[in-house]
Design a protein around this motif. Sequence first.
Motif, PDB file in Angstrom:
ATOM      1  N   ALA A  21       0.829  -1.212   0.000  1.00 53.75           N
ATOM      2  CA  ALA A  21       0.000   0.000   0.000  1.00 53.75           C
ATOM      3  C   ALA A  21       0.865   1.264   0.000  1.00 53.75           C
ATOM      4  CB  ALA A  21      -0.935  -0.011   1.214  1.00 53.75           C
ATOM      5  N   ARG A  22       2.085   1.163   0.538  1.00 51.61           N
ATOM      6  CA  ARG A  22       3.006   2.319   0.510  1.00 51.61           C
ATOM      7  C   ARG A  22       3.647   2.500  -0.865  1.00 51.61           C
ATOM      8  NH1 ARG A  22       7.020   3.700   4.301  1.00 51.61           N
ATOM      9  NH2 ARG A  22       8.454   2.545   2.963  1.00 51.61           N
ATOM     10  N   GLY A  23       3.442   1.498  -1.740  1.00 48.90           N
ATOM     11  CA  GLY A  23       4.067   1.553  -3.060  1.00 48.90           C
ATOM     12  C   GLY A  23       5.399   0.828  -3.119  1.00 48.90           C
ATOM     13  N   ASP A  24       5.738   0.085  -2.070  1.00 44.44           N
ATOM     14  CA  ASP A  24       6.996  -0.660  -2.080  1.00 44.44           C
ATOM     15  C   ASP A  24       6.900  -1.886  -2.981  1.00 44.44           C
ATOM     16  OD1 ASP A  24       8.298   1.012  -0.191  1.00 44.44           O
ATOM     17  OD2 ASP A  24       7.199   0.022   1.434  1.00 44.44           O
ATOM     18  N   GLU A  25       8.046  -2.336  -3.463  1.00 46.38           N
ATOM     19  CA  GLU A  25       8.105  -3.614  -4.183  1.00 46.38           C
ATOM     20  C   GLU A  25       8.208  -4.705  -3.116  1.00 46.38           C
ATOM     21  OE1 GLU A  25      11.617  -3.855  -6.616  1.00 46.38           O
ATOM     22  OE2 GLU A  25      11.280  -5.997  -7.023  1.00 46.38           O
ATOM     23  N   VAL A  26       7.305  -5.672  -3.135  1.00 48.25           N
ATOM     24  CA  VAL A  26       7.256  -6.639  -2.023  1.00 48.25           C
ATOM     25  C   VAL A  26       7.395  -8.075  -2.524  1.00 48.25           C
ATOM     26  CG1 VAL A  26       5.898  -7.490  -0.062  1.00 48.25           C
ATOM     27  CG2 VAL A  26       5.706  -5.091  -0.740  1.00 48.25           C
ATOM     28  N   VAL A  27       8.321  -8.811  -1.898  1.00 45.97           N
ATOM     29  CA  VAL A  27       8.468 -10.249  -2.150  1.00 45.97           C
ATOM     30  C   VAL A  27       8.185 -10.952  -0.826  1.00 45.97           C
ATOM     31  CG1 VAL A  27      10.048 -12.098  -2.840  1.00 45.97           C
ATOM     32  CG2 VAL A  27      10.266  -9.820  -3.867  1.00 45.97           C
ATOM     33  N   VAL A  28       7.346 -11.988  -0.845  1.00 45.55           N
ATOM     34  CA  VAL A  28       7.072 -12.760   0.373  1.00 45.55           C
ATOM     35  C   VAL A  28       7.613 -14.173   0.158  1.00 45.55           C
ATOM     36  CG1 VAL A  28       5.324 -13.568   1.998  1.00 45.55           C
ATOM     37  CG2 VAL A  28       4.943 -11.436   0.736  1.00 45.55           C
ATOM     38  N   LEU A  29       8.442 -14.636   1.094  1.00 46.80           N
ATOM     39  CA  LEU A  29       9.045 -15.969   0.985  1.00 46.80           C
ATOM     40  C   LEU A  29       8.459 -16.870   2.064  1.00 46.80           C
ATOM     41  CD1 LEU A  29      12.726 -14.690   0.654  1.00 46.80           C
ATOM     42  CD2 LEU A  29      11.205 -15.402  -1.219  1.00 46.80           C
ATOM     43  N   GLU A  30       7.810 -17.955   1.674  1.00 49.48           N
ATOM     44  CA  GLU A  30       7.153 -18.847   2.633  1.00 49.48           C
ATOM     45  C   GLU A  30       7.678 -20.272   2.448  1.00 49.48           C
ATOM     46  OE1 GLU A  30       4.976 -18.918   5.325  1.00 49.48           O
ATOM     47  OE2 GLU A  30       5.251 -21.104   5.165  1.00 49.48           O
ATOM     48  N   ARG A  31       8.065 -20.864   3.573  1.00 49.36           N
ATOM     49  CA  ARG A  31       8.627 -22.218   3.574  1.00 49.36           C
ATOM     50  C   ARG A  31       7.616 -23.280   3.123  1.00 49.36           C
ATOM     51  NH1 ARG A  31      10.473 -23.735   9.456  1.00 49.36           N
ATOM     52  NH2 ARG A  31       8.246 -23.502   9.782  1.00 49.36           N
ATOM     53  N   ALA A  32       6.381 -23.161   3.561  1.00 55.04           N
ATOM     54  CA  ALA A  32       5.362 -24.179   3.245  1.00 55.04           C
ATOM     55  C   ALA A  32       5.111 -24.217   1.736  1.00 55.04           C
ATOM     56  CB  ALA A  32       4.064 -23.854   3.983  1.00 55.04           C
ATOM     57  N   PRO A  33       4.745 -25.393   1.217  1.00 62.64           N
ATOM     58  CA  PRO A  33       4.525 -25.501  -0.233  1.00 62.64           C
ATOM     59  C   PRO A  33       3.300 -24.740  -0.733  1.00 62.64           C
ATOM     60  CG  PRO A  33       4.014 -27.583   0.881  1.00 62.64           C
ATOM     61  CD  PRO A  33       4.623 -26.684   1.910  1.00 62.64           C
ATOM     62  N   GLY A  34       2.400 -24.386   0.174  1.00 69.51           N
ATOM     63  CA  GLY A  34       1.189 -23.635  -0.196  1.00 69.51           C
ATOM     64  C   GLY A  34       0.572 -23.114   1.085  1.00 69.51           C
ATOM     65  N   PRO A  35      -0.589 -22.469   1.004  1.00 68.86           N
ATOM     66  CA  PRO A  35      -1.244 -21.983   2.229  1.00 68.86           C
ATOM     67  C   PRO A  35      -1.415 -23.126   3.228  1.00 68.86           C
ATOM     68  CG  PRO A  35      -2.356 -21.151   0.277  1.00 68.86           C
ATOM     69  CD  PRO A  35      -1.335 -22.122  -0.219  1.00 68.86           C
ATOM     70  N   ARG A  36      -1.137 -22.855   4.505  1.00 73.69           N
ATOM     71  CA  ARG A  36      -1.170 -23.934   5.522  1.00 73.69           C
ATOM     72  C   ARG A  36      -2.620 -24.208   5.929  1.00 73.69           C
ATOM     73  NH1 ARG A  36       2.110 -21.756  10.218  1.00 73.69           N
ATOM     74  NH2 ARG A  36       0.936 -19.912   9.605  1.00 73.69           N
ATOM     75  N   PRO A  37      -3.056 -25.469   5.795  1.00 69.70           N
ATOM     76  CA  PRO A  37      -4.466 -25.765   6.073  1.00 69.70           C
ATOM     77  C   PRO A  37      -4.795 -25.922   7.558  1.00 69.70           C
ATOM     78  CG  PRO A  37      -3.329 -27.757   5.332  1.00 69.70           C
ATOM     79  CD  PRO A  37      -2.326 -26.646   5.309  1.00 69.70           C
ATOM     80  N   GLN A  38      -3.781 -26.265   8.387  1.00 65.95           N
ATOM     81  CA  GLN A  38      -4.099 -26.547   9.801  1.00 65.95           C
ATOM     82  C   GLN A  38      -4.597 -25.274  10.476  1.00 65.95           C
ATOM     83  OE1 GLN A  38      -1.020 -26.586   8.616  1.00 65.95           O
ATOM     84  NE2 GLN A  38      -0.017 -28.534   8.936  1.00 65.95           N
ATOM     85  N   GLY A  39      -5.638 -25.437  11.296  1.00 63.04           N
ATOM     86  CA  GLY A  39      -6.130 -24.199  11.887  1.00 63.04           C
ATOM     87  C   GLY A  39      -6.957 -24.371  13.131  1.00 63.04           C
TER      88      GLY A  39
END
Length: 400
Positions: A21-39
């Motif tokens: 939202a500030r206009g920054d270039e954003v990269v997100v790095l996540e270890r899990a292979p996809g969204p984590r289903p446990q909840g």
Amino acid sequence: MKVVVCGAGIAGLAAAGRFAARGDEVVVLERAPGPRPQGYMIDFFGPGHQAAAATGLLPLLRERGYQVREVAYLDAAGRRRAGLPFARFAASRGGDLISIMRPDLEAALAEHLPDRVDLRYGATVVTVDDDEDGARVVLDDGAAVEADLVVGADGTRSVVRRQVVGPDRGVVRRLGFHTAAFTVDEPRVHAALRGRFCVTDTANRMVGAYGLRDGRVAVFTVHRSTDGQPADPRAALRAEYGGLGWVVPRVLELCPPGERVYYDEVVQVEAARWRGRRVVLVGDAAHAVSLLAGQGASLAVAGASVLADRLDATRSVADGLAEYEARWRPVVTAVQRSARRGMRWFLPETPGQLLVRRMALRLAVLPVVNRVVVGVAAGSPVDLDAVLADRTASATGVRT
Ligand SMILES: Cc1cc2nc3c(=O)[nH]c(=O)nc-3n(C[C@H](O)[C@H](O)[C@H](O)COP(=O)(O)OP(=O)(O)OC[C@H]3O[C@@H](n4cnc5c(N)ncnc54)[C@H](O)[C@@H]3O)c2cc1C
């Protein structure tokens, strides 16, 4: 500015949204292979709710969330012994409370991100270099990503934190509980819950269940233990809770194996520093308050707003990170302290303590007792607007 966020949990996704939202270039790095289903079910209120309102996220959260009627404490035969109506709880928080499953909250945060955010799953961060001129994140496959700012949102066992503040000794406080969560398909249990979050009225161990709109039942457990993580969580849960009555034997029978069970020790994180030159920690990586506080997700979302706000206000990475830590640390420290004070309320140790909790819940029809009960159960309210207001850095935003 290029921002690399390590971790796509609630804190990481909230931070990614605020930086985008500030206009920054954003990269997100996540270890899990996809969204984590446990909840598990999250009560989302207070400062995170305020931040979600300010960023336009609330309609999505309301759509995905649940209207819980009450927390009902049940005996071994499933009879209600005491309860806390959610309306009364919500009213004490200005009426702004959404109950939402953790994966649904993460999905909403991810959907709210602009397309230009580069969200990469299966990307495990192993080291972070933090220099005056820039930072560098190295992944387990050897790839490196350069950044003007690295945001460590990688949870209680944060790799980024170890790079910023050193080894975990003295940083992770074990509270002496284990917690687990899983979902089961069982229509009879679902029907028995009737829109209530039902928990066993038991000492030292507690099982809770809530019926989801797709017919599944979300189960949550917590018990006292100073052991390490068990090799087989499902076997450990069956051994620990097998003796409880109500629907517990049935849900344990249906408990899924392996990674479909979320299982963890309950900890708080008290990192001495949250920032380096171009690295900063958010959410549980910086300041896990634990499920006893019932506010970790809310503080993760709000903290990301405080960080972005202070970078905007100061127009300097060094000053912005310093102001973020100065303003936000007193808030989370107060919440952590109050969670530790409320441990016996959350999970009584003796029949006598159970009785006291039951009596207090019954007397909570009286406003003055209700205030005390809600205060012990969820701590003092935190006001994000007060934290963001341009006051001295010592403003805690904690209303007493
Ligand atoms: C049972 C339970 C009930 C709770 N109830 C509530 C509640 O009612 N209300 C509330 O507000 N809060 C609640 N909480 C707390 C809340 O869930 C947490 O505080 C919140 O999820 C923290 O989010 P986070 O993004 O900081 O950390 P996490 O959710 O731990 O996310 C960290 C992310 O980083 C990733 N990661 C880790 N290491 C790496 C690496 N090396 N490289 C790349 N990625 C990495 C992980 O895979 C994960 O996706 C509860 C917690 C529990 C356990």
